[in-house]
Motif scaffolding. Sequence first.
Motif, PDB file in Angstrom:
ATOM      1  N   LEU A 257     -35.696   8.086 -63.742  1.00  0.00           N
ATOM      2  CA  LEU A 257     -36.055   9.032 -62.687  1.00  0.00           C
ATOM      3  C   LEU A 257     -35.292  10.346 -62.806  1.00  0.00           C
ATOM      4  CD1 LEU A 257     -36.324   6.595 -59.639  1.00  0.00           C
ATOM      5  CD2 LEU A 257     -38.194   7.735 -60.855  1.00  0.00           C
ATOM      6  N   ALA A 267     -31.883   8.997 -57.061  1.00  0.00           N
ATOM      7  CA  ALA A 267     -32.664   7.876 -57.581  1.00  0.00           C
ATOM      8  C   ALA A 267     -32.157   6.548 -57.027  1.00  0.00           C
ATOM      9  CB  ALA A 267     -32.620   7.870 -59.107  1.00  0.00           C
ATOM     10  N   VAL A 304     -45.589   9.853 -62.673  1.00  0.00           N
ATOM     11  CA  VAL A 304     -44.305   9.411 -63.217  1.00  0.00           C
ATOM     12  C   VAL A 304     -44.470   8.483 -64.410  1.00  0.00           C
ATOM     13  CG1 VAL A 304     -43.022   9.676 -61.072  1.00  0.00           C
ATOM     14  CG2 VAL A 304     -44.208   7.525 -61.542  1.00  0.00           C
TER      15      VAL A 304
END
Length: 326
Positions: A257, A267, A304
């Motif tokens: 992340l 994160a 992501v």
Amino acid sequence: DDIRDAPLTTVHALSGPFSVEGAQPGDLLIVDILDVGPIPQEDSGPLAGQGWGYTGIFPTVNGGGFLTEQFPDAYKAIWDFSGQTATSRHIPGVSFTGIVHPGLMGTAPSAELLARWNAREGALIATDPNRVPALALPPEPRDAVLGALSGESFETAAAEAARTAPPRENGGNQDIKNLTKGSRMGGFIDLHVDVLKGGMDTYGVAENAIFMPGNTDPQYSQWLAFSGTSVTLDDEQRYLDSHLAYQRACLHAIDYLTKFGYSPEQAYLLLGAAPIEGRLSGVVDIPNSCATVYIPTAIFDFPVTPSASGPVRIDAGPGAPRSVAR
């Protein structure tokens, strides 16, 4: 500062205890959570309409946390609630449906069980009595909350009363998100209790609570899963250490992340609040156990998953607007 200096001897302000008519040692209690949620806006009182909560990283000097060796300092993220949706000014680019759970629920231990807890946890502390954070939390008479007890009765109970931070055979602070519905804020809970006489022997429930997950979980269909094995960051092999394996899985997720603009602390806070799935995935092939952490991709406002064009980076500074750029 409020996370760094949190008074851990008073952190759990619990409702109860209350008695269940007809219940005796050996009976099995079936507790249905009928409803739970924040105190409605229209109610009065200091916690009425509290539309926010927070996730904290406790510093090593004040209790520590799951990844205290990698994250020894205090951090906090505020979460704002709109219905069941949570967003944070400190972790932009994320919104998710929270799973409501009470966090802490259990039964009172017998004197015999309480003595077992104190003996075994005391023995663990004795192996490294000066460790920071401590290996366990012994009874702490200071700030003990013991109802109407006073005088000698109070002092006797306070000297042996169990701290509420760790989960034990009686349930307690399990923080199981699927034990729905809850939140870390002022709220209400409606319960229904059935008593099965002699049920502990009937169903073989000798120790530790069992539960049926709630049926109100958010529906996420796509996940990114990160795995970890029982090898330390210094490359030391451990034998089927599932706790270490899950730590490594979380650290891999945090590292991933950060490639999208989040700090490691952001994160970590996200993993502590979002409806992730932690799984013990393999304990068969020695010497490594394998643990995984699943993160639902739909909670992010941007893609992501890996792509040829590289990660989308956001401006994830505390309080920053949700600007997105490659």
